[in-house]
Design an enzyme around this catalytic site. Structure first.
Site, PDB file in Angstrom:
ATOM      1  N   ASP A 175       0.911  -0.922   0.157  1.00 24.38           N
ATOM      2  CA  ASP A 175       0.083  -0.291  -0.317  1.00 24.38           C
ATOM      3  C   ASP A 175       0.655   1.121   0.145  1.00 24.38           C
ATOM      4  O   ASP A 175       1.778   1.830   0.649  1.00 24.38           O
ATOM      5  CB  ASP A 175      -0.392  -0.069   1.225  1.00 24.38           C
ATOM      6  CG  ASP A 175      -1.791   1.357   1.786  1.00 24.38           C
ATOM      7  OD1 ASP A 175      -1.540   2.058   0.073  1.00 24.38           O
ATOM      8  OD2 ASP A 175      -2.658   1.205   2.078  1.00 24.38           O
ATOM      9  N   LYS A 180      -2.857  12.167  -3.056  1.00 20.97           N
ATOM     10  CA  LYS A 180      -2.169  12.536  -2.003  1.00 20.97           C
ATOM     11  C   LYS A 180      -0.998  12.471  -2.713  1.00 20.97           C
ATOM     12  O   LYS A 180      -0.075  13.177  -1.839  1.00 20.97           O
ATOM     13  CB  LYS A 180      -2.014  11.503  -0.820  1.00 20.97           C
ATOM     14  CG  LYS A 180      -3.504  10.995  -0.313  1.00 20.97           C
ATOM     15  CD  LYS A 180      -3.373   9.835   0.521  1.00 20.97           C
ATOM     16  CE  LYS A 180      -4.714   8.813   1.320  1.00 20.97           C
ATOM     17  NZ  LYS A 180      -4.708   9.519   2.438  1.00 20.97           N
ATOM     18  N   CYS A 236      -8.330   6.091  10.218  1.00 18.25           N
ATOM     19  CA  CYS A 236      -9.059   5.175  10.202  1.00 18.25           C
ATOM     20  C   CYS A 236      -7.687   3.884  10.306  1.00 18.25           C
ATOM     21  O   CYS A 236      -7.112   2.514   9.352  1.00 18.25           O
ATOM     22  CB  CYS A 236      -8.769   5.281   8.166  1.00 18.25           C
ATOM     23  SG  CYS A 236     -10.179   6.224   7.690  1.00 18.25           S
TER      24      CYS A 236
HETATM   25  C1  LIG Z   1      -1.358   4.491   3.705  1.00 23.99           C
HETATM   26  C2  LIG Z   1      -2.375   4.673   3.680  1.00 23.99           C
HETATM   27  N1  LIG Z   1      -3.708   3.255   2.674  1.00 23.99           N
HETATM   28  C3  LIG Z   1      -5.072   3.709   1.924  1.00 23.99           C
HETATM   29  C4  LIG Z   1      -5.287   4.529   2.351  1.00 23.99           C
HETATM   30  C5  LIG Z   1      -6.999   5.237   1.247  1.00 23.99           C
HETATM   31  O1  LIG Z   1      -6.667   6.161   0.016  1.00 23.99           O
HETATM   32  P1  LIG Z   1      -7.500   6.257  -0.302  1.00 23.99           P
HETATM   33  O2  LIG Z   1      -8.772   6.733   0.355  1.00 23.99           O
HETATM   34  O3  LIG Z   1      -6.527   7.493  -1.204  1.00 23.99           O
HETATM   35  O4  LIG Z   1      -7.935   5.166  -1.894  1.00 23.99           O
HETATM   36  C6  LIG Z   1      -5.096   5.767   2.998  1.00 23.99           C
HETATM   37  C7  LIG Z   1      -5.235   7.163   3.464  1.00 23.99           C
HETATM   38  O5  LIG Z   1      -5.326   8.475   4.126  1.00 23.99           O
HETATM   39  C8  LIG Z   1      -3.789   5.761   3.316  1.00 23.99           C
HETATM   40  O6  LIG Z   1      -2.795   6.327   4.194  1.00 23.99           O
END
Ligand SMILES: Cc1ncc(COP(=O)(O)O)c(C=O)c1O
Length: 410
Positions: free
Chosen positions: A204, A230, A368
């Site tokens: 990820d 991001k 999250c």
């Molecule tokens: C480490 C990580 N993975 C996944 C995500 C999910 O990203 P998205 O909401 O753009 O799909 C985030 C978002 O904060 C994140 O920080």
């Protein structure tokens, strides 16, 4: 002939972000929430505007000039992303809605071949985006989730990780960089250990790709996912990189236009990757915006950018040295520019709201990442996440504002 990139100049870079000149509550905006979503440079805004003003139509299906031009621009964006992560082929770059969508794609498609008792290795520091899609497989198919523990300074317990790899492990799905702790995981080592056990790896990269230079060939990673928004690009667009043989083995995730070979009343065949995974009209303008974002980033010296971001983080740590009312969460060596903290006697939401009165935007909540919060015995924390456009003066102003905010609870 080697091309020498100009030294990184934060003031010049800032000037390319129109939003950064606005005020909040009568104070200059200090945006320290780029880990949630980064602001956009003019290059991205203009590329998207240009697409809509000059050359917009649906892609891959028209024969007229605008359709061809837009298809070219969309596919050019794919090539820019390919170059940015050094993927061997554009066919290994799938456009998705974002990192979450990309992980759901892999979990759903790859999950079809799994059976009860098969194991997926994730970690305690994952964002829910890299936990919940695998939980679906636990609920629906009896797959077992194994969590790599996080040690006190915010690193993964690598001995525990190695011990989790076994004959039942079917996938390792770990974050490149923690969105809470700022830890940058030893991904090369993680991948080598998994591959030695015959297990594919999904990284990820939602945070990692922003702060580190990613070369998927050097990493030898099987799947790498990230979000456009991001990475100074737009929302609604993200990337799934997958090795050609891995993508070829995955059944489609969603069905619809553009992802098929042949459709009859009793038969379907599928297009090859990446189109097999891009059902329906894609996020055309957003893909063009993401292409512009990575092209813009490529013009910068990314090592100098990373050094600048780390200097911001160090400045904050230095400014808060001796603050016994503050607990930092995540102090791993070599960590990236994310500063998560709790303030004694204050709720993170209250701290974030007070900081906002000083023009400082930080995130507060669980980020999250509830398993991680639980690991550290917290229900929430505040987080300042730095980007290439933040200045050392902003880091100092954040420290001043935080000291004042804490004063309300002392
Ligand atoms: C480490 C990580 N993975 C996944 C995500 C999910 O990203 P998205 O909401 O753009 O799909 C985030 C978002 O904060 C994140 O920080």
């Amino acid at each position: 002939m080697s091309f020498i990139k100009p030294a990184f100049n934060v003031e010049e870079v800032r000037a390319e972000f129109p939003i950064l000149s606005r005020e909040v509550h009568g104070k200059p905006l200090i945006y320290l929430d780029s880990g949630a979503s980064a602001q956009k440079p003019r290059a991205v805004i203009e590329a998207m505007t240009r697409a809509m003003e000059h050359s917009y139509a649906n892609v891959h299906r028209g024969l007229h000039t605008l359709a061809n031009e837009t298809t070219d621009a969309y596919e050019q964006a794919r090539e820019s992303v390919r170059r940015f992560i050094n993927a061997p082929s554009v066919n290994e770059v799938v456009f998705t809605k974002g990192a979450t969508d990309a992980i759901n794609l892999v979990a759903s498609s790859y999950g079809l071949s799994l059976k009860a008792g098969d194991e997926i290795v994730v970690s305690q520091m994952e964002h829910h985006a890299n936990i919940v899609p695998w939980h679906f497989l636990r609920e629906r198919k009896g797959i077992v989730l194994k969590f790599v523990p996080v040690i006190d300074d915010g690193r993964l317990d690598m001995d525990a990780y190695r011990a989790l790899l076994g004959p039942k492990t079917k996938m390792v799905a770990l974050t490149h960089m923690s969105n809470v702790l700022g830890t940058i995981n030893p991904v090369k080592e993680i991948i080598e250990a998994a591959h030695a056990a015959g297990v594919p790896v999904l990284l990820d990269g939602a945070q990692g790709v922003v702060h580190e230079t990613v070369d998927v060939q050097v990493l030898d990673v099987d799947f790498y996912v990230f979000s456009g928004h991001k990475l100074y690009g737009p929302t609604g667009i993200g990337v799934l990189y997958g090795k050609a043989e891995r993508l070829a083995a995955l059944p489609p995730y969603q069905g619809g236009g553009e992802m098929i070979g042949v459709v009859t009343e009793d038969l379907i065949t599928y297009a090859d990757p990446p189109h097999r995974f891009e059902a329906g009209t894609p996020a055309i303008v957003e893909a063009i915006g993401l292409g512009a974002a990575v092209e813009w980033l490529e013009k910068l010296d990314r090592k100098a950018v990373a050094a600048h971001e780390r200097a911001l983080y160090q400045r904050v740590r230095h400014g808060l040295e001796g603050a016994n009312w503050l607990t930092e969460i995540g102090t791993a060596p070599g960590k990236g520019a994310i500063f998560s903290f709790s303030v004694e006697g204050a709720h993170a939401h209250d701290i974030a709201q007070i900081l906002d009165r000083y023009g400082v935007a930080v995130r507060a909540g669980t980020h999250c990442a509830e398993p991680l919060m639980r690991r550290f015995g917290l229900t929430s924390s505040a987080r300042a996440s730095f980007a290439l456009y933040n200045t050392l003066d902003e880091a100092d102003s954040f420290v001043d504002a935080l000291v004042k905010a804490q004063g309300f609870f002392a």
